[in-house]
Motif scaffolding. Structure first.
Motif, mmCIF file in Angstrom:
data_model
loop_
_atom_site.group_PDB
_atom_site.id
_atom_site.type_symbol
_atom_site.label_atom_id
_atom_site.label_comp_id
_atom_site.label_asym_id
_atom_site.label_seq_id
_atom_site.Cartn_x
_atom_site.Cartn_y
_atom_site.Cartn_z
ATOM 1 N N CYS A 10 4.993 8.911 -10.197
ATOM 2 C CA CYS A 10 5.183 7.908 -9.136
ATOM 3 C C CYS A 10 3.970 6.986 -9.055
ATOM 4 C CB CYS A 10 5.418 8.595 -7.794
ATOM 5 S SG CYS A 10 7.011 9.447 -7.651
ATOM 6 N N ALA A 11 2.776 7.571 -9.117
ATOM 7 C CA ALA A 11 1.555 6.764 -9.060
ATOM 8 C C ALA A 11 1.443 5.845 -10.268
ATOM 9 C CB ALA A 11 0.337 7.685 -8.980
ATOM 10 N N ALA B 100 10.567 12.298 -3.261
ATOM 11 C CA ALA B 100 10.614 12.493 -4.716
ATOM 12 C C ALA B 100 10.327 13.966 -4.986
ATOM 13 C CB ALA B 100 9.603 11.594 -5.414
ATOM 14 N N CYS B 101 11.264 14.829 -4.587
ATOM 15 C CA CYS B 101 11.009 16.265 -4.684
ATOM 16 C C CYS B 101 12.324 17.013 -4.861
ATOM 17 C CB CYS B 101 10.247 16.774 -3.461
ATOM 18 S SG CYS B 101 10.975 16.326 -1.873
ATOM 19 N N LYS C 163 0.856 -1.192 0.000
ATOM 20 C CA LYS C 163 0.000 0.000 0.000
ATOM 21 C C LYS C 163 0.893 1.245 0.000
ATOM 22 C CE LYS C 163 -4.161 -1.696 2.350
ATOM 23 N NZ LYS C 163 -3.818 -3.142 2.331
ATOM 24 N N VAL C 164 0.674 2.119 -0.990
ATOM 25 C CA VAL C 164 1.503 3.306 -1.161
ATOM 26 C C VAL C 164 0.617 4.541 -1.228
ATOM 27 C CG1 VAL C 164 3.199 4.474 -2.628
ATOM 28 C CG2 VAL C 164 3.231 1.974 -2.431
ATOM 29 N N VAL C 165 0.941 5.546 -0.421
ATOM 30 C CA VAL C 165 0.292 6.855 -0.517
ATOM 31 C C VAL C 165 1.289 7.823 -1.144
ATOM 32 C CG1 VAL C 165 -0.633 8.835 0.748
ATOM 33 C CG2 VAL C 165 -1.298 6.509 1.408
ATOM 34 N N VAL C 166 0.883 8.435 -2.245
ATOM 35 C CA VAL C 166 1.695 9.451 -2.911
ATOM 36 C C VAL C 166 1.134 10.816 -2.545
ATOM 37 C CG1 VAL C 166 2.500 10.386 -5.110
ATOM 38 C CG2 VAL C 166 2.220 7.902 -4.831
ATOM 39 N N THR D 8 11.951 9.632 -12.248
ATOM 40 C CA THR D 8 11.770 9.713 -10.797
ATOM 41 C C THR D 8 10.739 8.703 -10.333
ATOM 42 O OG1 THR D 8 12.369 12.058 -10.758
ATOM 43 C CG2 THR D 8 11.092 11.226 -8.901
ATOM 44 N N GLY D 9 9.615 8.617 -11.039
ATOM 45 C CA GLY D 9 8.587 7.649 -10.677
ATOM 46 C C GLY D 9 9.075 6.218 -10.781
ATOM 47 N N ALA D 10 9.858 5.941 -11.816
ATOM 48 C CA ALA D 10 10.406 4.592 -11.970
ATOM 49 C C ALA D 10 11.413 4.290 -10.869
ATOM 50 C CB ALA D 10 11.058 4.455 -13.345
#
Length: 388
Positions: free
Chosen positions: A17-18, A337-338, A4-7, A351-353
């Motif tokens: 990222c999502a 991721a910023c 479970k991931v919250v972006v 970045t998402g990868a």
């Protein structure tokens, strides 16, 4: 068990990222306090650039990202977000400037960037001012419409099961050994999470603090001018060689360097300015005038063209001008991721990868955590976790 991931953040970096996390089979929730792409993403030009990056961690990420933008365009349809491989032309007005540009380009070429020195600039850009000493053409530079790209990535993530939430993250919920188990929203709701991705752009520092993992992400205000629609008169992204130095500068004062490019809709975008003024949104007409003068020097025909608007926004940057991407060593489950400054749109897919690769514990879509250690947040901390 499904991760479970919250972006946190629905700008282009959070959307990427999502997209990747959902594509990897994770259970993804995206949270933002405002509309999709309404922050820094909506204030950018949509640049996907290799031309302005020194060899090193950021260029490595940019090269991967350029490949991934192409793959995403093939998957989602390039017209859906106006992916345009227009190329970039960097020009110099003096012999010294041209020598420095050629030396910079040679280092990039050694790192795998496609470069082409240009002596007859008007064969490449017929309306550019005469008298410039030369330039370098970067065929890999490209452009997207940033809000459309963000929306396309999020739609694709939703098709893969991701969910969107509107609200503000006020803190982390932690369990045994201080590991994140969720995020607490402003209304008191808790979203369960095995990992939380801080993709909050300019607010990445504040979101990190709320998660117990602060990083120094600072705002840098920039203006962009927009002309009336025209036929195709500027073929590439064209900018002066001093733009690269301004991007890397840490000076607090105003810096401007000429950047001119057309859009698919016919308007011409003119930038770029950078100044550290906190979150001051004041319209500065002196900056607008300065950018307009510089653009007219580069393309004299612009003197007869109407400006229809000017917009401004904040680029989120870290003190060393590199983004912070990867797990935070202080709070297990927090992944940053910023801090991409003005390169977030171009660097978003990689970045998402890379975030997804960190979450999986293995390479993903060409992103290998072992190859991008220069972007990890622990570069800002001593072994004891205190700020350096």
């Amino acid at each position: 068990m499904t991760l479970k991931v919250v972006v946190v953040g629905a700008g282009v970096v959070g959307a990427a990222c999502a997209f990747h996390a959902a594509s990897a089979g994770m259970d993804v929730a995206v949270v933002d306090r405002g509309p999709v792409g309404a922050g820094t993403t909506s204030r950018g030009e949509g640049n996907i650039l290799l031309s302005d990056k020194e060899p090193g961690p950021e260029l490595d990420l940019a090269r991967l990202s350029r490949t991934l933008w192409e793959e995403i365009g093939q998957e989602l349809g390039p017209a859906s977000f106006e992916l345009e491989p227009k190329g970039g032309l960097v020009v110099a007005g003096t012999a010294e400037g041209l020598a420095a540009l050629h030396a910079f380009a040679a280092r990039q070429a050694a790192a795998g960037v496609h470069i082409e020195p240009v002596t007859r600039l008007r064969e490449v850009e017929p309306l550019i001012t005469p008298g410039l000493r030369g330039g370098v053409l970067y065929s890999q530079d490209a452009q997207v419409q940033p809000v459309l790209a963000t929306a396309a990535l999020l739609r694709a993530a939703v098709r893969r099961g991701a969910r969107l939430h509107t609200g503000e993250v006020v803190g982390a919920v932690t369990g045994g050994a201080g590991r994140v188990t969720g995020v607490r929203m402003g209304a008191g709701e808790v979203l369960p999470a095995d990992a939380v991705v801080n993709a909050a752009g300019t607010w990445g520092g504040e979101v990190g603090r709320r998660l117990g993992a602060p990083v120094e992400v600072l705002p840098r205000r920039g203006f962009v001018l927009v002309t009336e629609p025209l036929p195709v008169v500027v073929r590439h992204k064209v900018y002066s060689a001093d733009y690269v130095a301004n991007v890397a500068s840490s000076d607090a004062g105003l810096e401007t360097s000429c950047v001119v490019e057309g859009t698919r809709g016919g308007t011409i975008l003119i930038g770029a300015s950078r100044e550290r003024v906190g979150f001051d949104t004041t319209m500065n007409t002196a900056v607008v005038a300065r950018l307009a003068v510089q653009a007219c020097r580069l393309f004299p025909f612009l003197r007869e063209v109407h400006l229809i608007r000017a917009y401004r926004g904040f680029r989120p940057y870290c003190p060393d001008h590199l983004p912070v991407v990867g797990p935070d060593p202080r709070v297990t489950g927090v992944v940053h991721a910023c801090g991409h400054e003005g390169a977030g749109i171009g660097l978003a897919p990689a970045t998402g990868a890379l975030v997804t690769a960190h979450l999986l514990g293995r390479p993903w879509r060409g992103a290998d955590p072992a190859a991008h250690t220069g972007l990890l947040p622990d570069r800002f901390f001593t072994s004891g976790g205190a700020p350096q």
